[in-house]
Design a protein around this motif. Sequence first.
Motif, short mmCIF file in Angstrom:
data_model
loop_
_atom_site.label_atom_id
_atom_site.label_comp_id
_atom_site.label_asym_id
_atom_site.label_seq_id
_atom_site.Cartn_x
_atom_site.Cartn_y
_atom_site.Cartn_z
N GLN A 4 48.93 46.21 37.87
CA GLN A 4 47.95 47.22 38.25
C GLN A 4 47.38 46.93 39.65
OE1 GLN A 4 47.26 49.90 36.53
NE2 GLN A 4 45.70 50.65 37.94
N ARG A 5 47.10 45.69 39.91
CA ARG A 5 46.58 45.29 41.22
C ARG A 5 47.63 45.52 42.31
NH1 ARG A 5 43.80 39.48 42.49
NH2 ARG A 5 43.17 40.02 44.59
N PHE A 6 48.88 45.20 42.01
CA PHE A 6 49.97 45.42 42.97
C PHE A 6 50.14 46.91 43.26
CE2 PHE A 6 54.53 46.07 43.88
CZ PHE A 6 54.62 45.30 45.03
N ALA A 7 50.05 47.74 42.22
CA ALA A 7 50.18 49.18 42.39
C ALA A 7 49.03 49.73 43.22
CB ALA A 7 50.23 49.87 41.03
N ASN A 8 47.83 49.25 43.00
CA ASN A 8 46.68 49.69 43.79
C ASN A 8 46.83 49.27 45.25
OD1 ASN A 8 45.43 50.94 41.66
ND2 ASN A 8 44.13 49.19 41.14
#
Length: 101
Positions: A4-8
């Motif tokens: 999720q952090r990578f996608a953000n």
Amino acid sequence: MNKQRFANTIKLILVFLCAAAIPVLLIVDSIQTRRYENLEQDVTDLERKQIELVEQNKQLITDISMLSSSDRIEKIAENELSMHKAQSDEIIRVEMNSSVK
């Protein structure tokens, strides 16, 4: 959570790139517009020069026509150079043999 952090982070980078691309594209557009205006001015200048040259050429052709008229040449020959038309008894014909040994 890591995904999720990578996608953000990816989304944030894409938004930043899109935001940065807008001014860059505007600058490129203004540069292209200026180049087009310069080329358009060059074409206009060249067309104007071409018209001038065509008119000058027409005038020169008229001058050549006037200066090479046989009446004008005859008047100059008689009045300024004291020449006259040759009488038939004043004409001498010379024959050249083309055979060379």
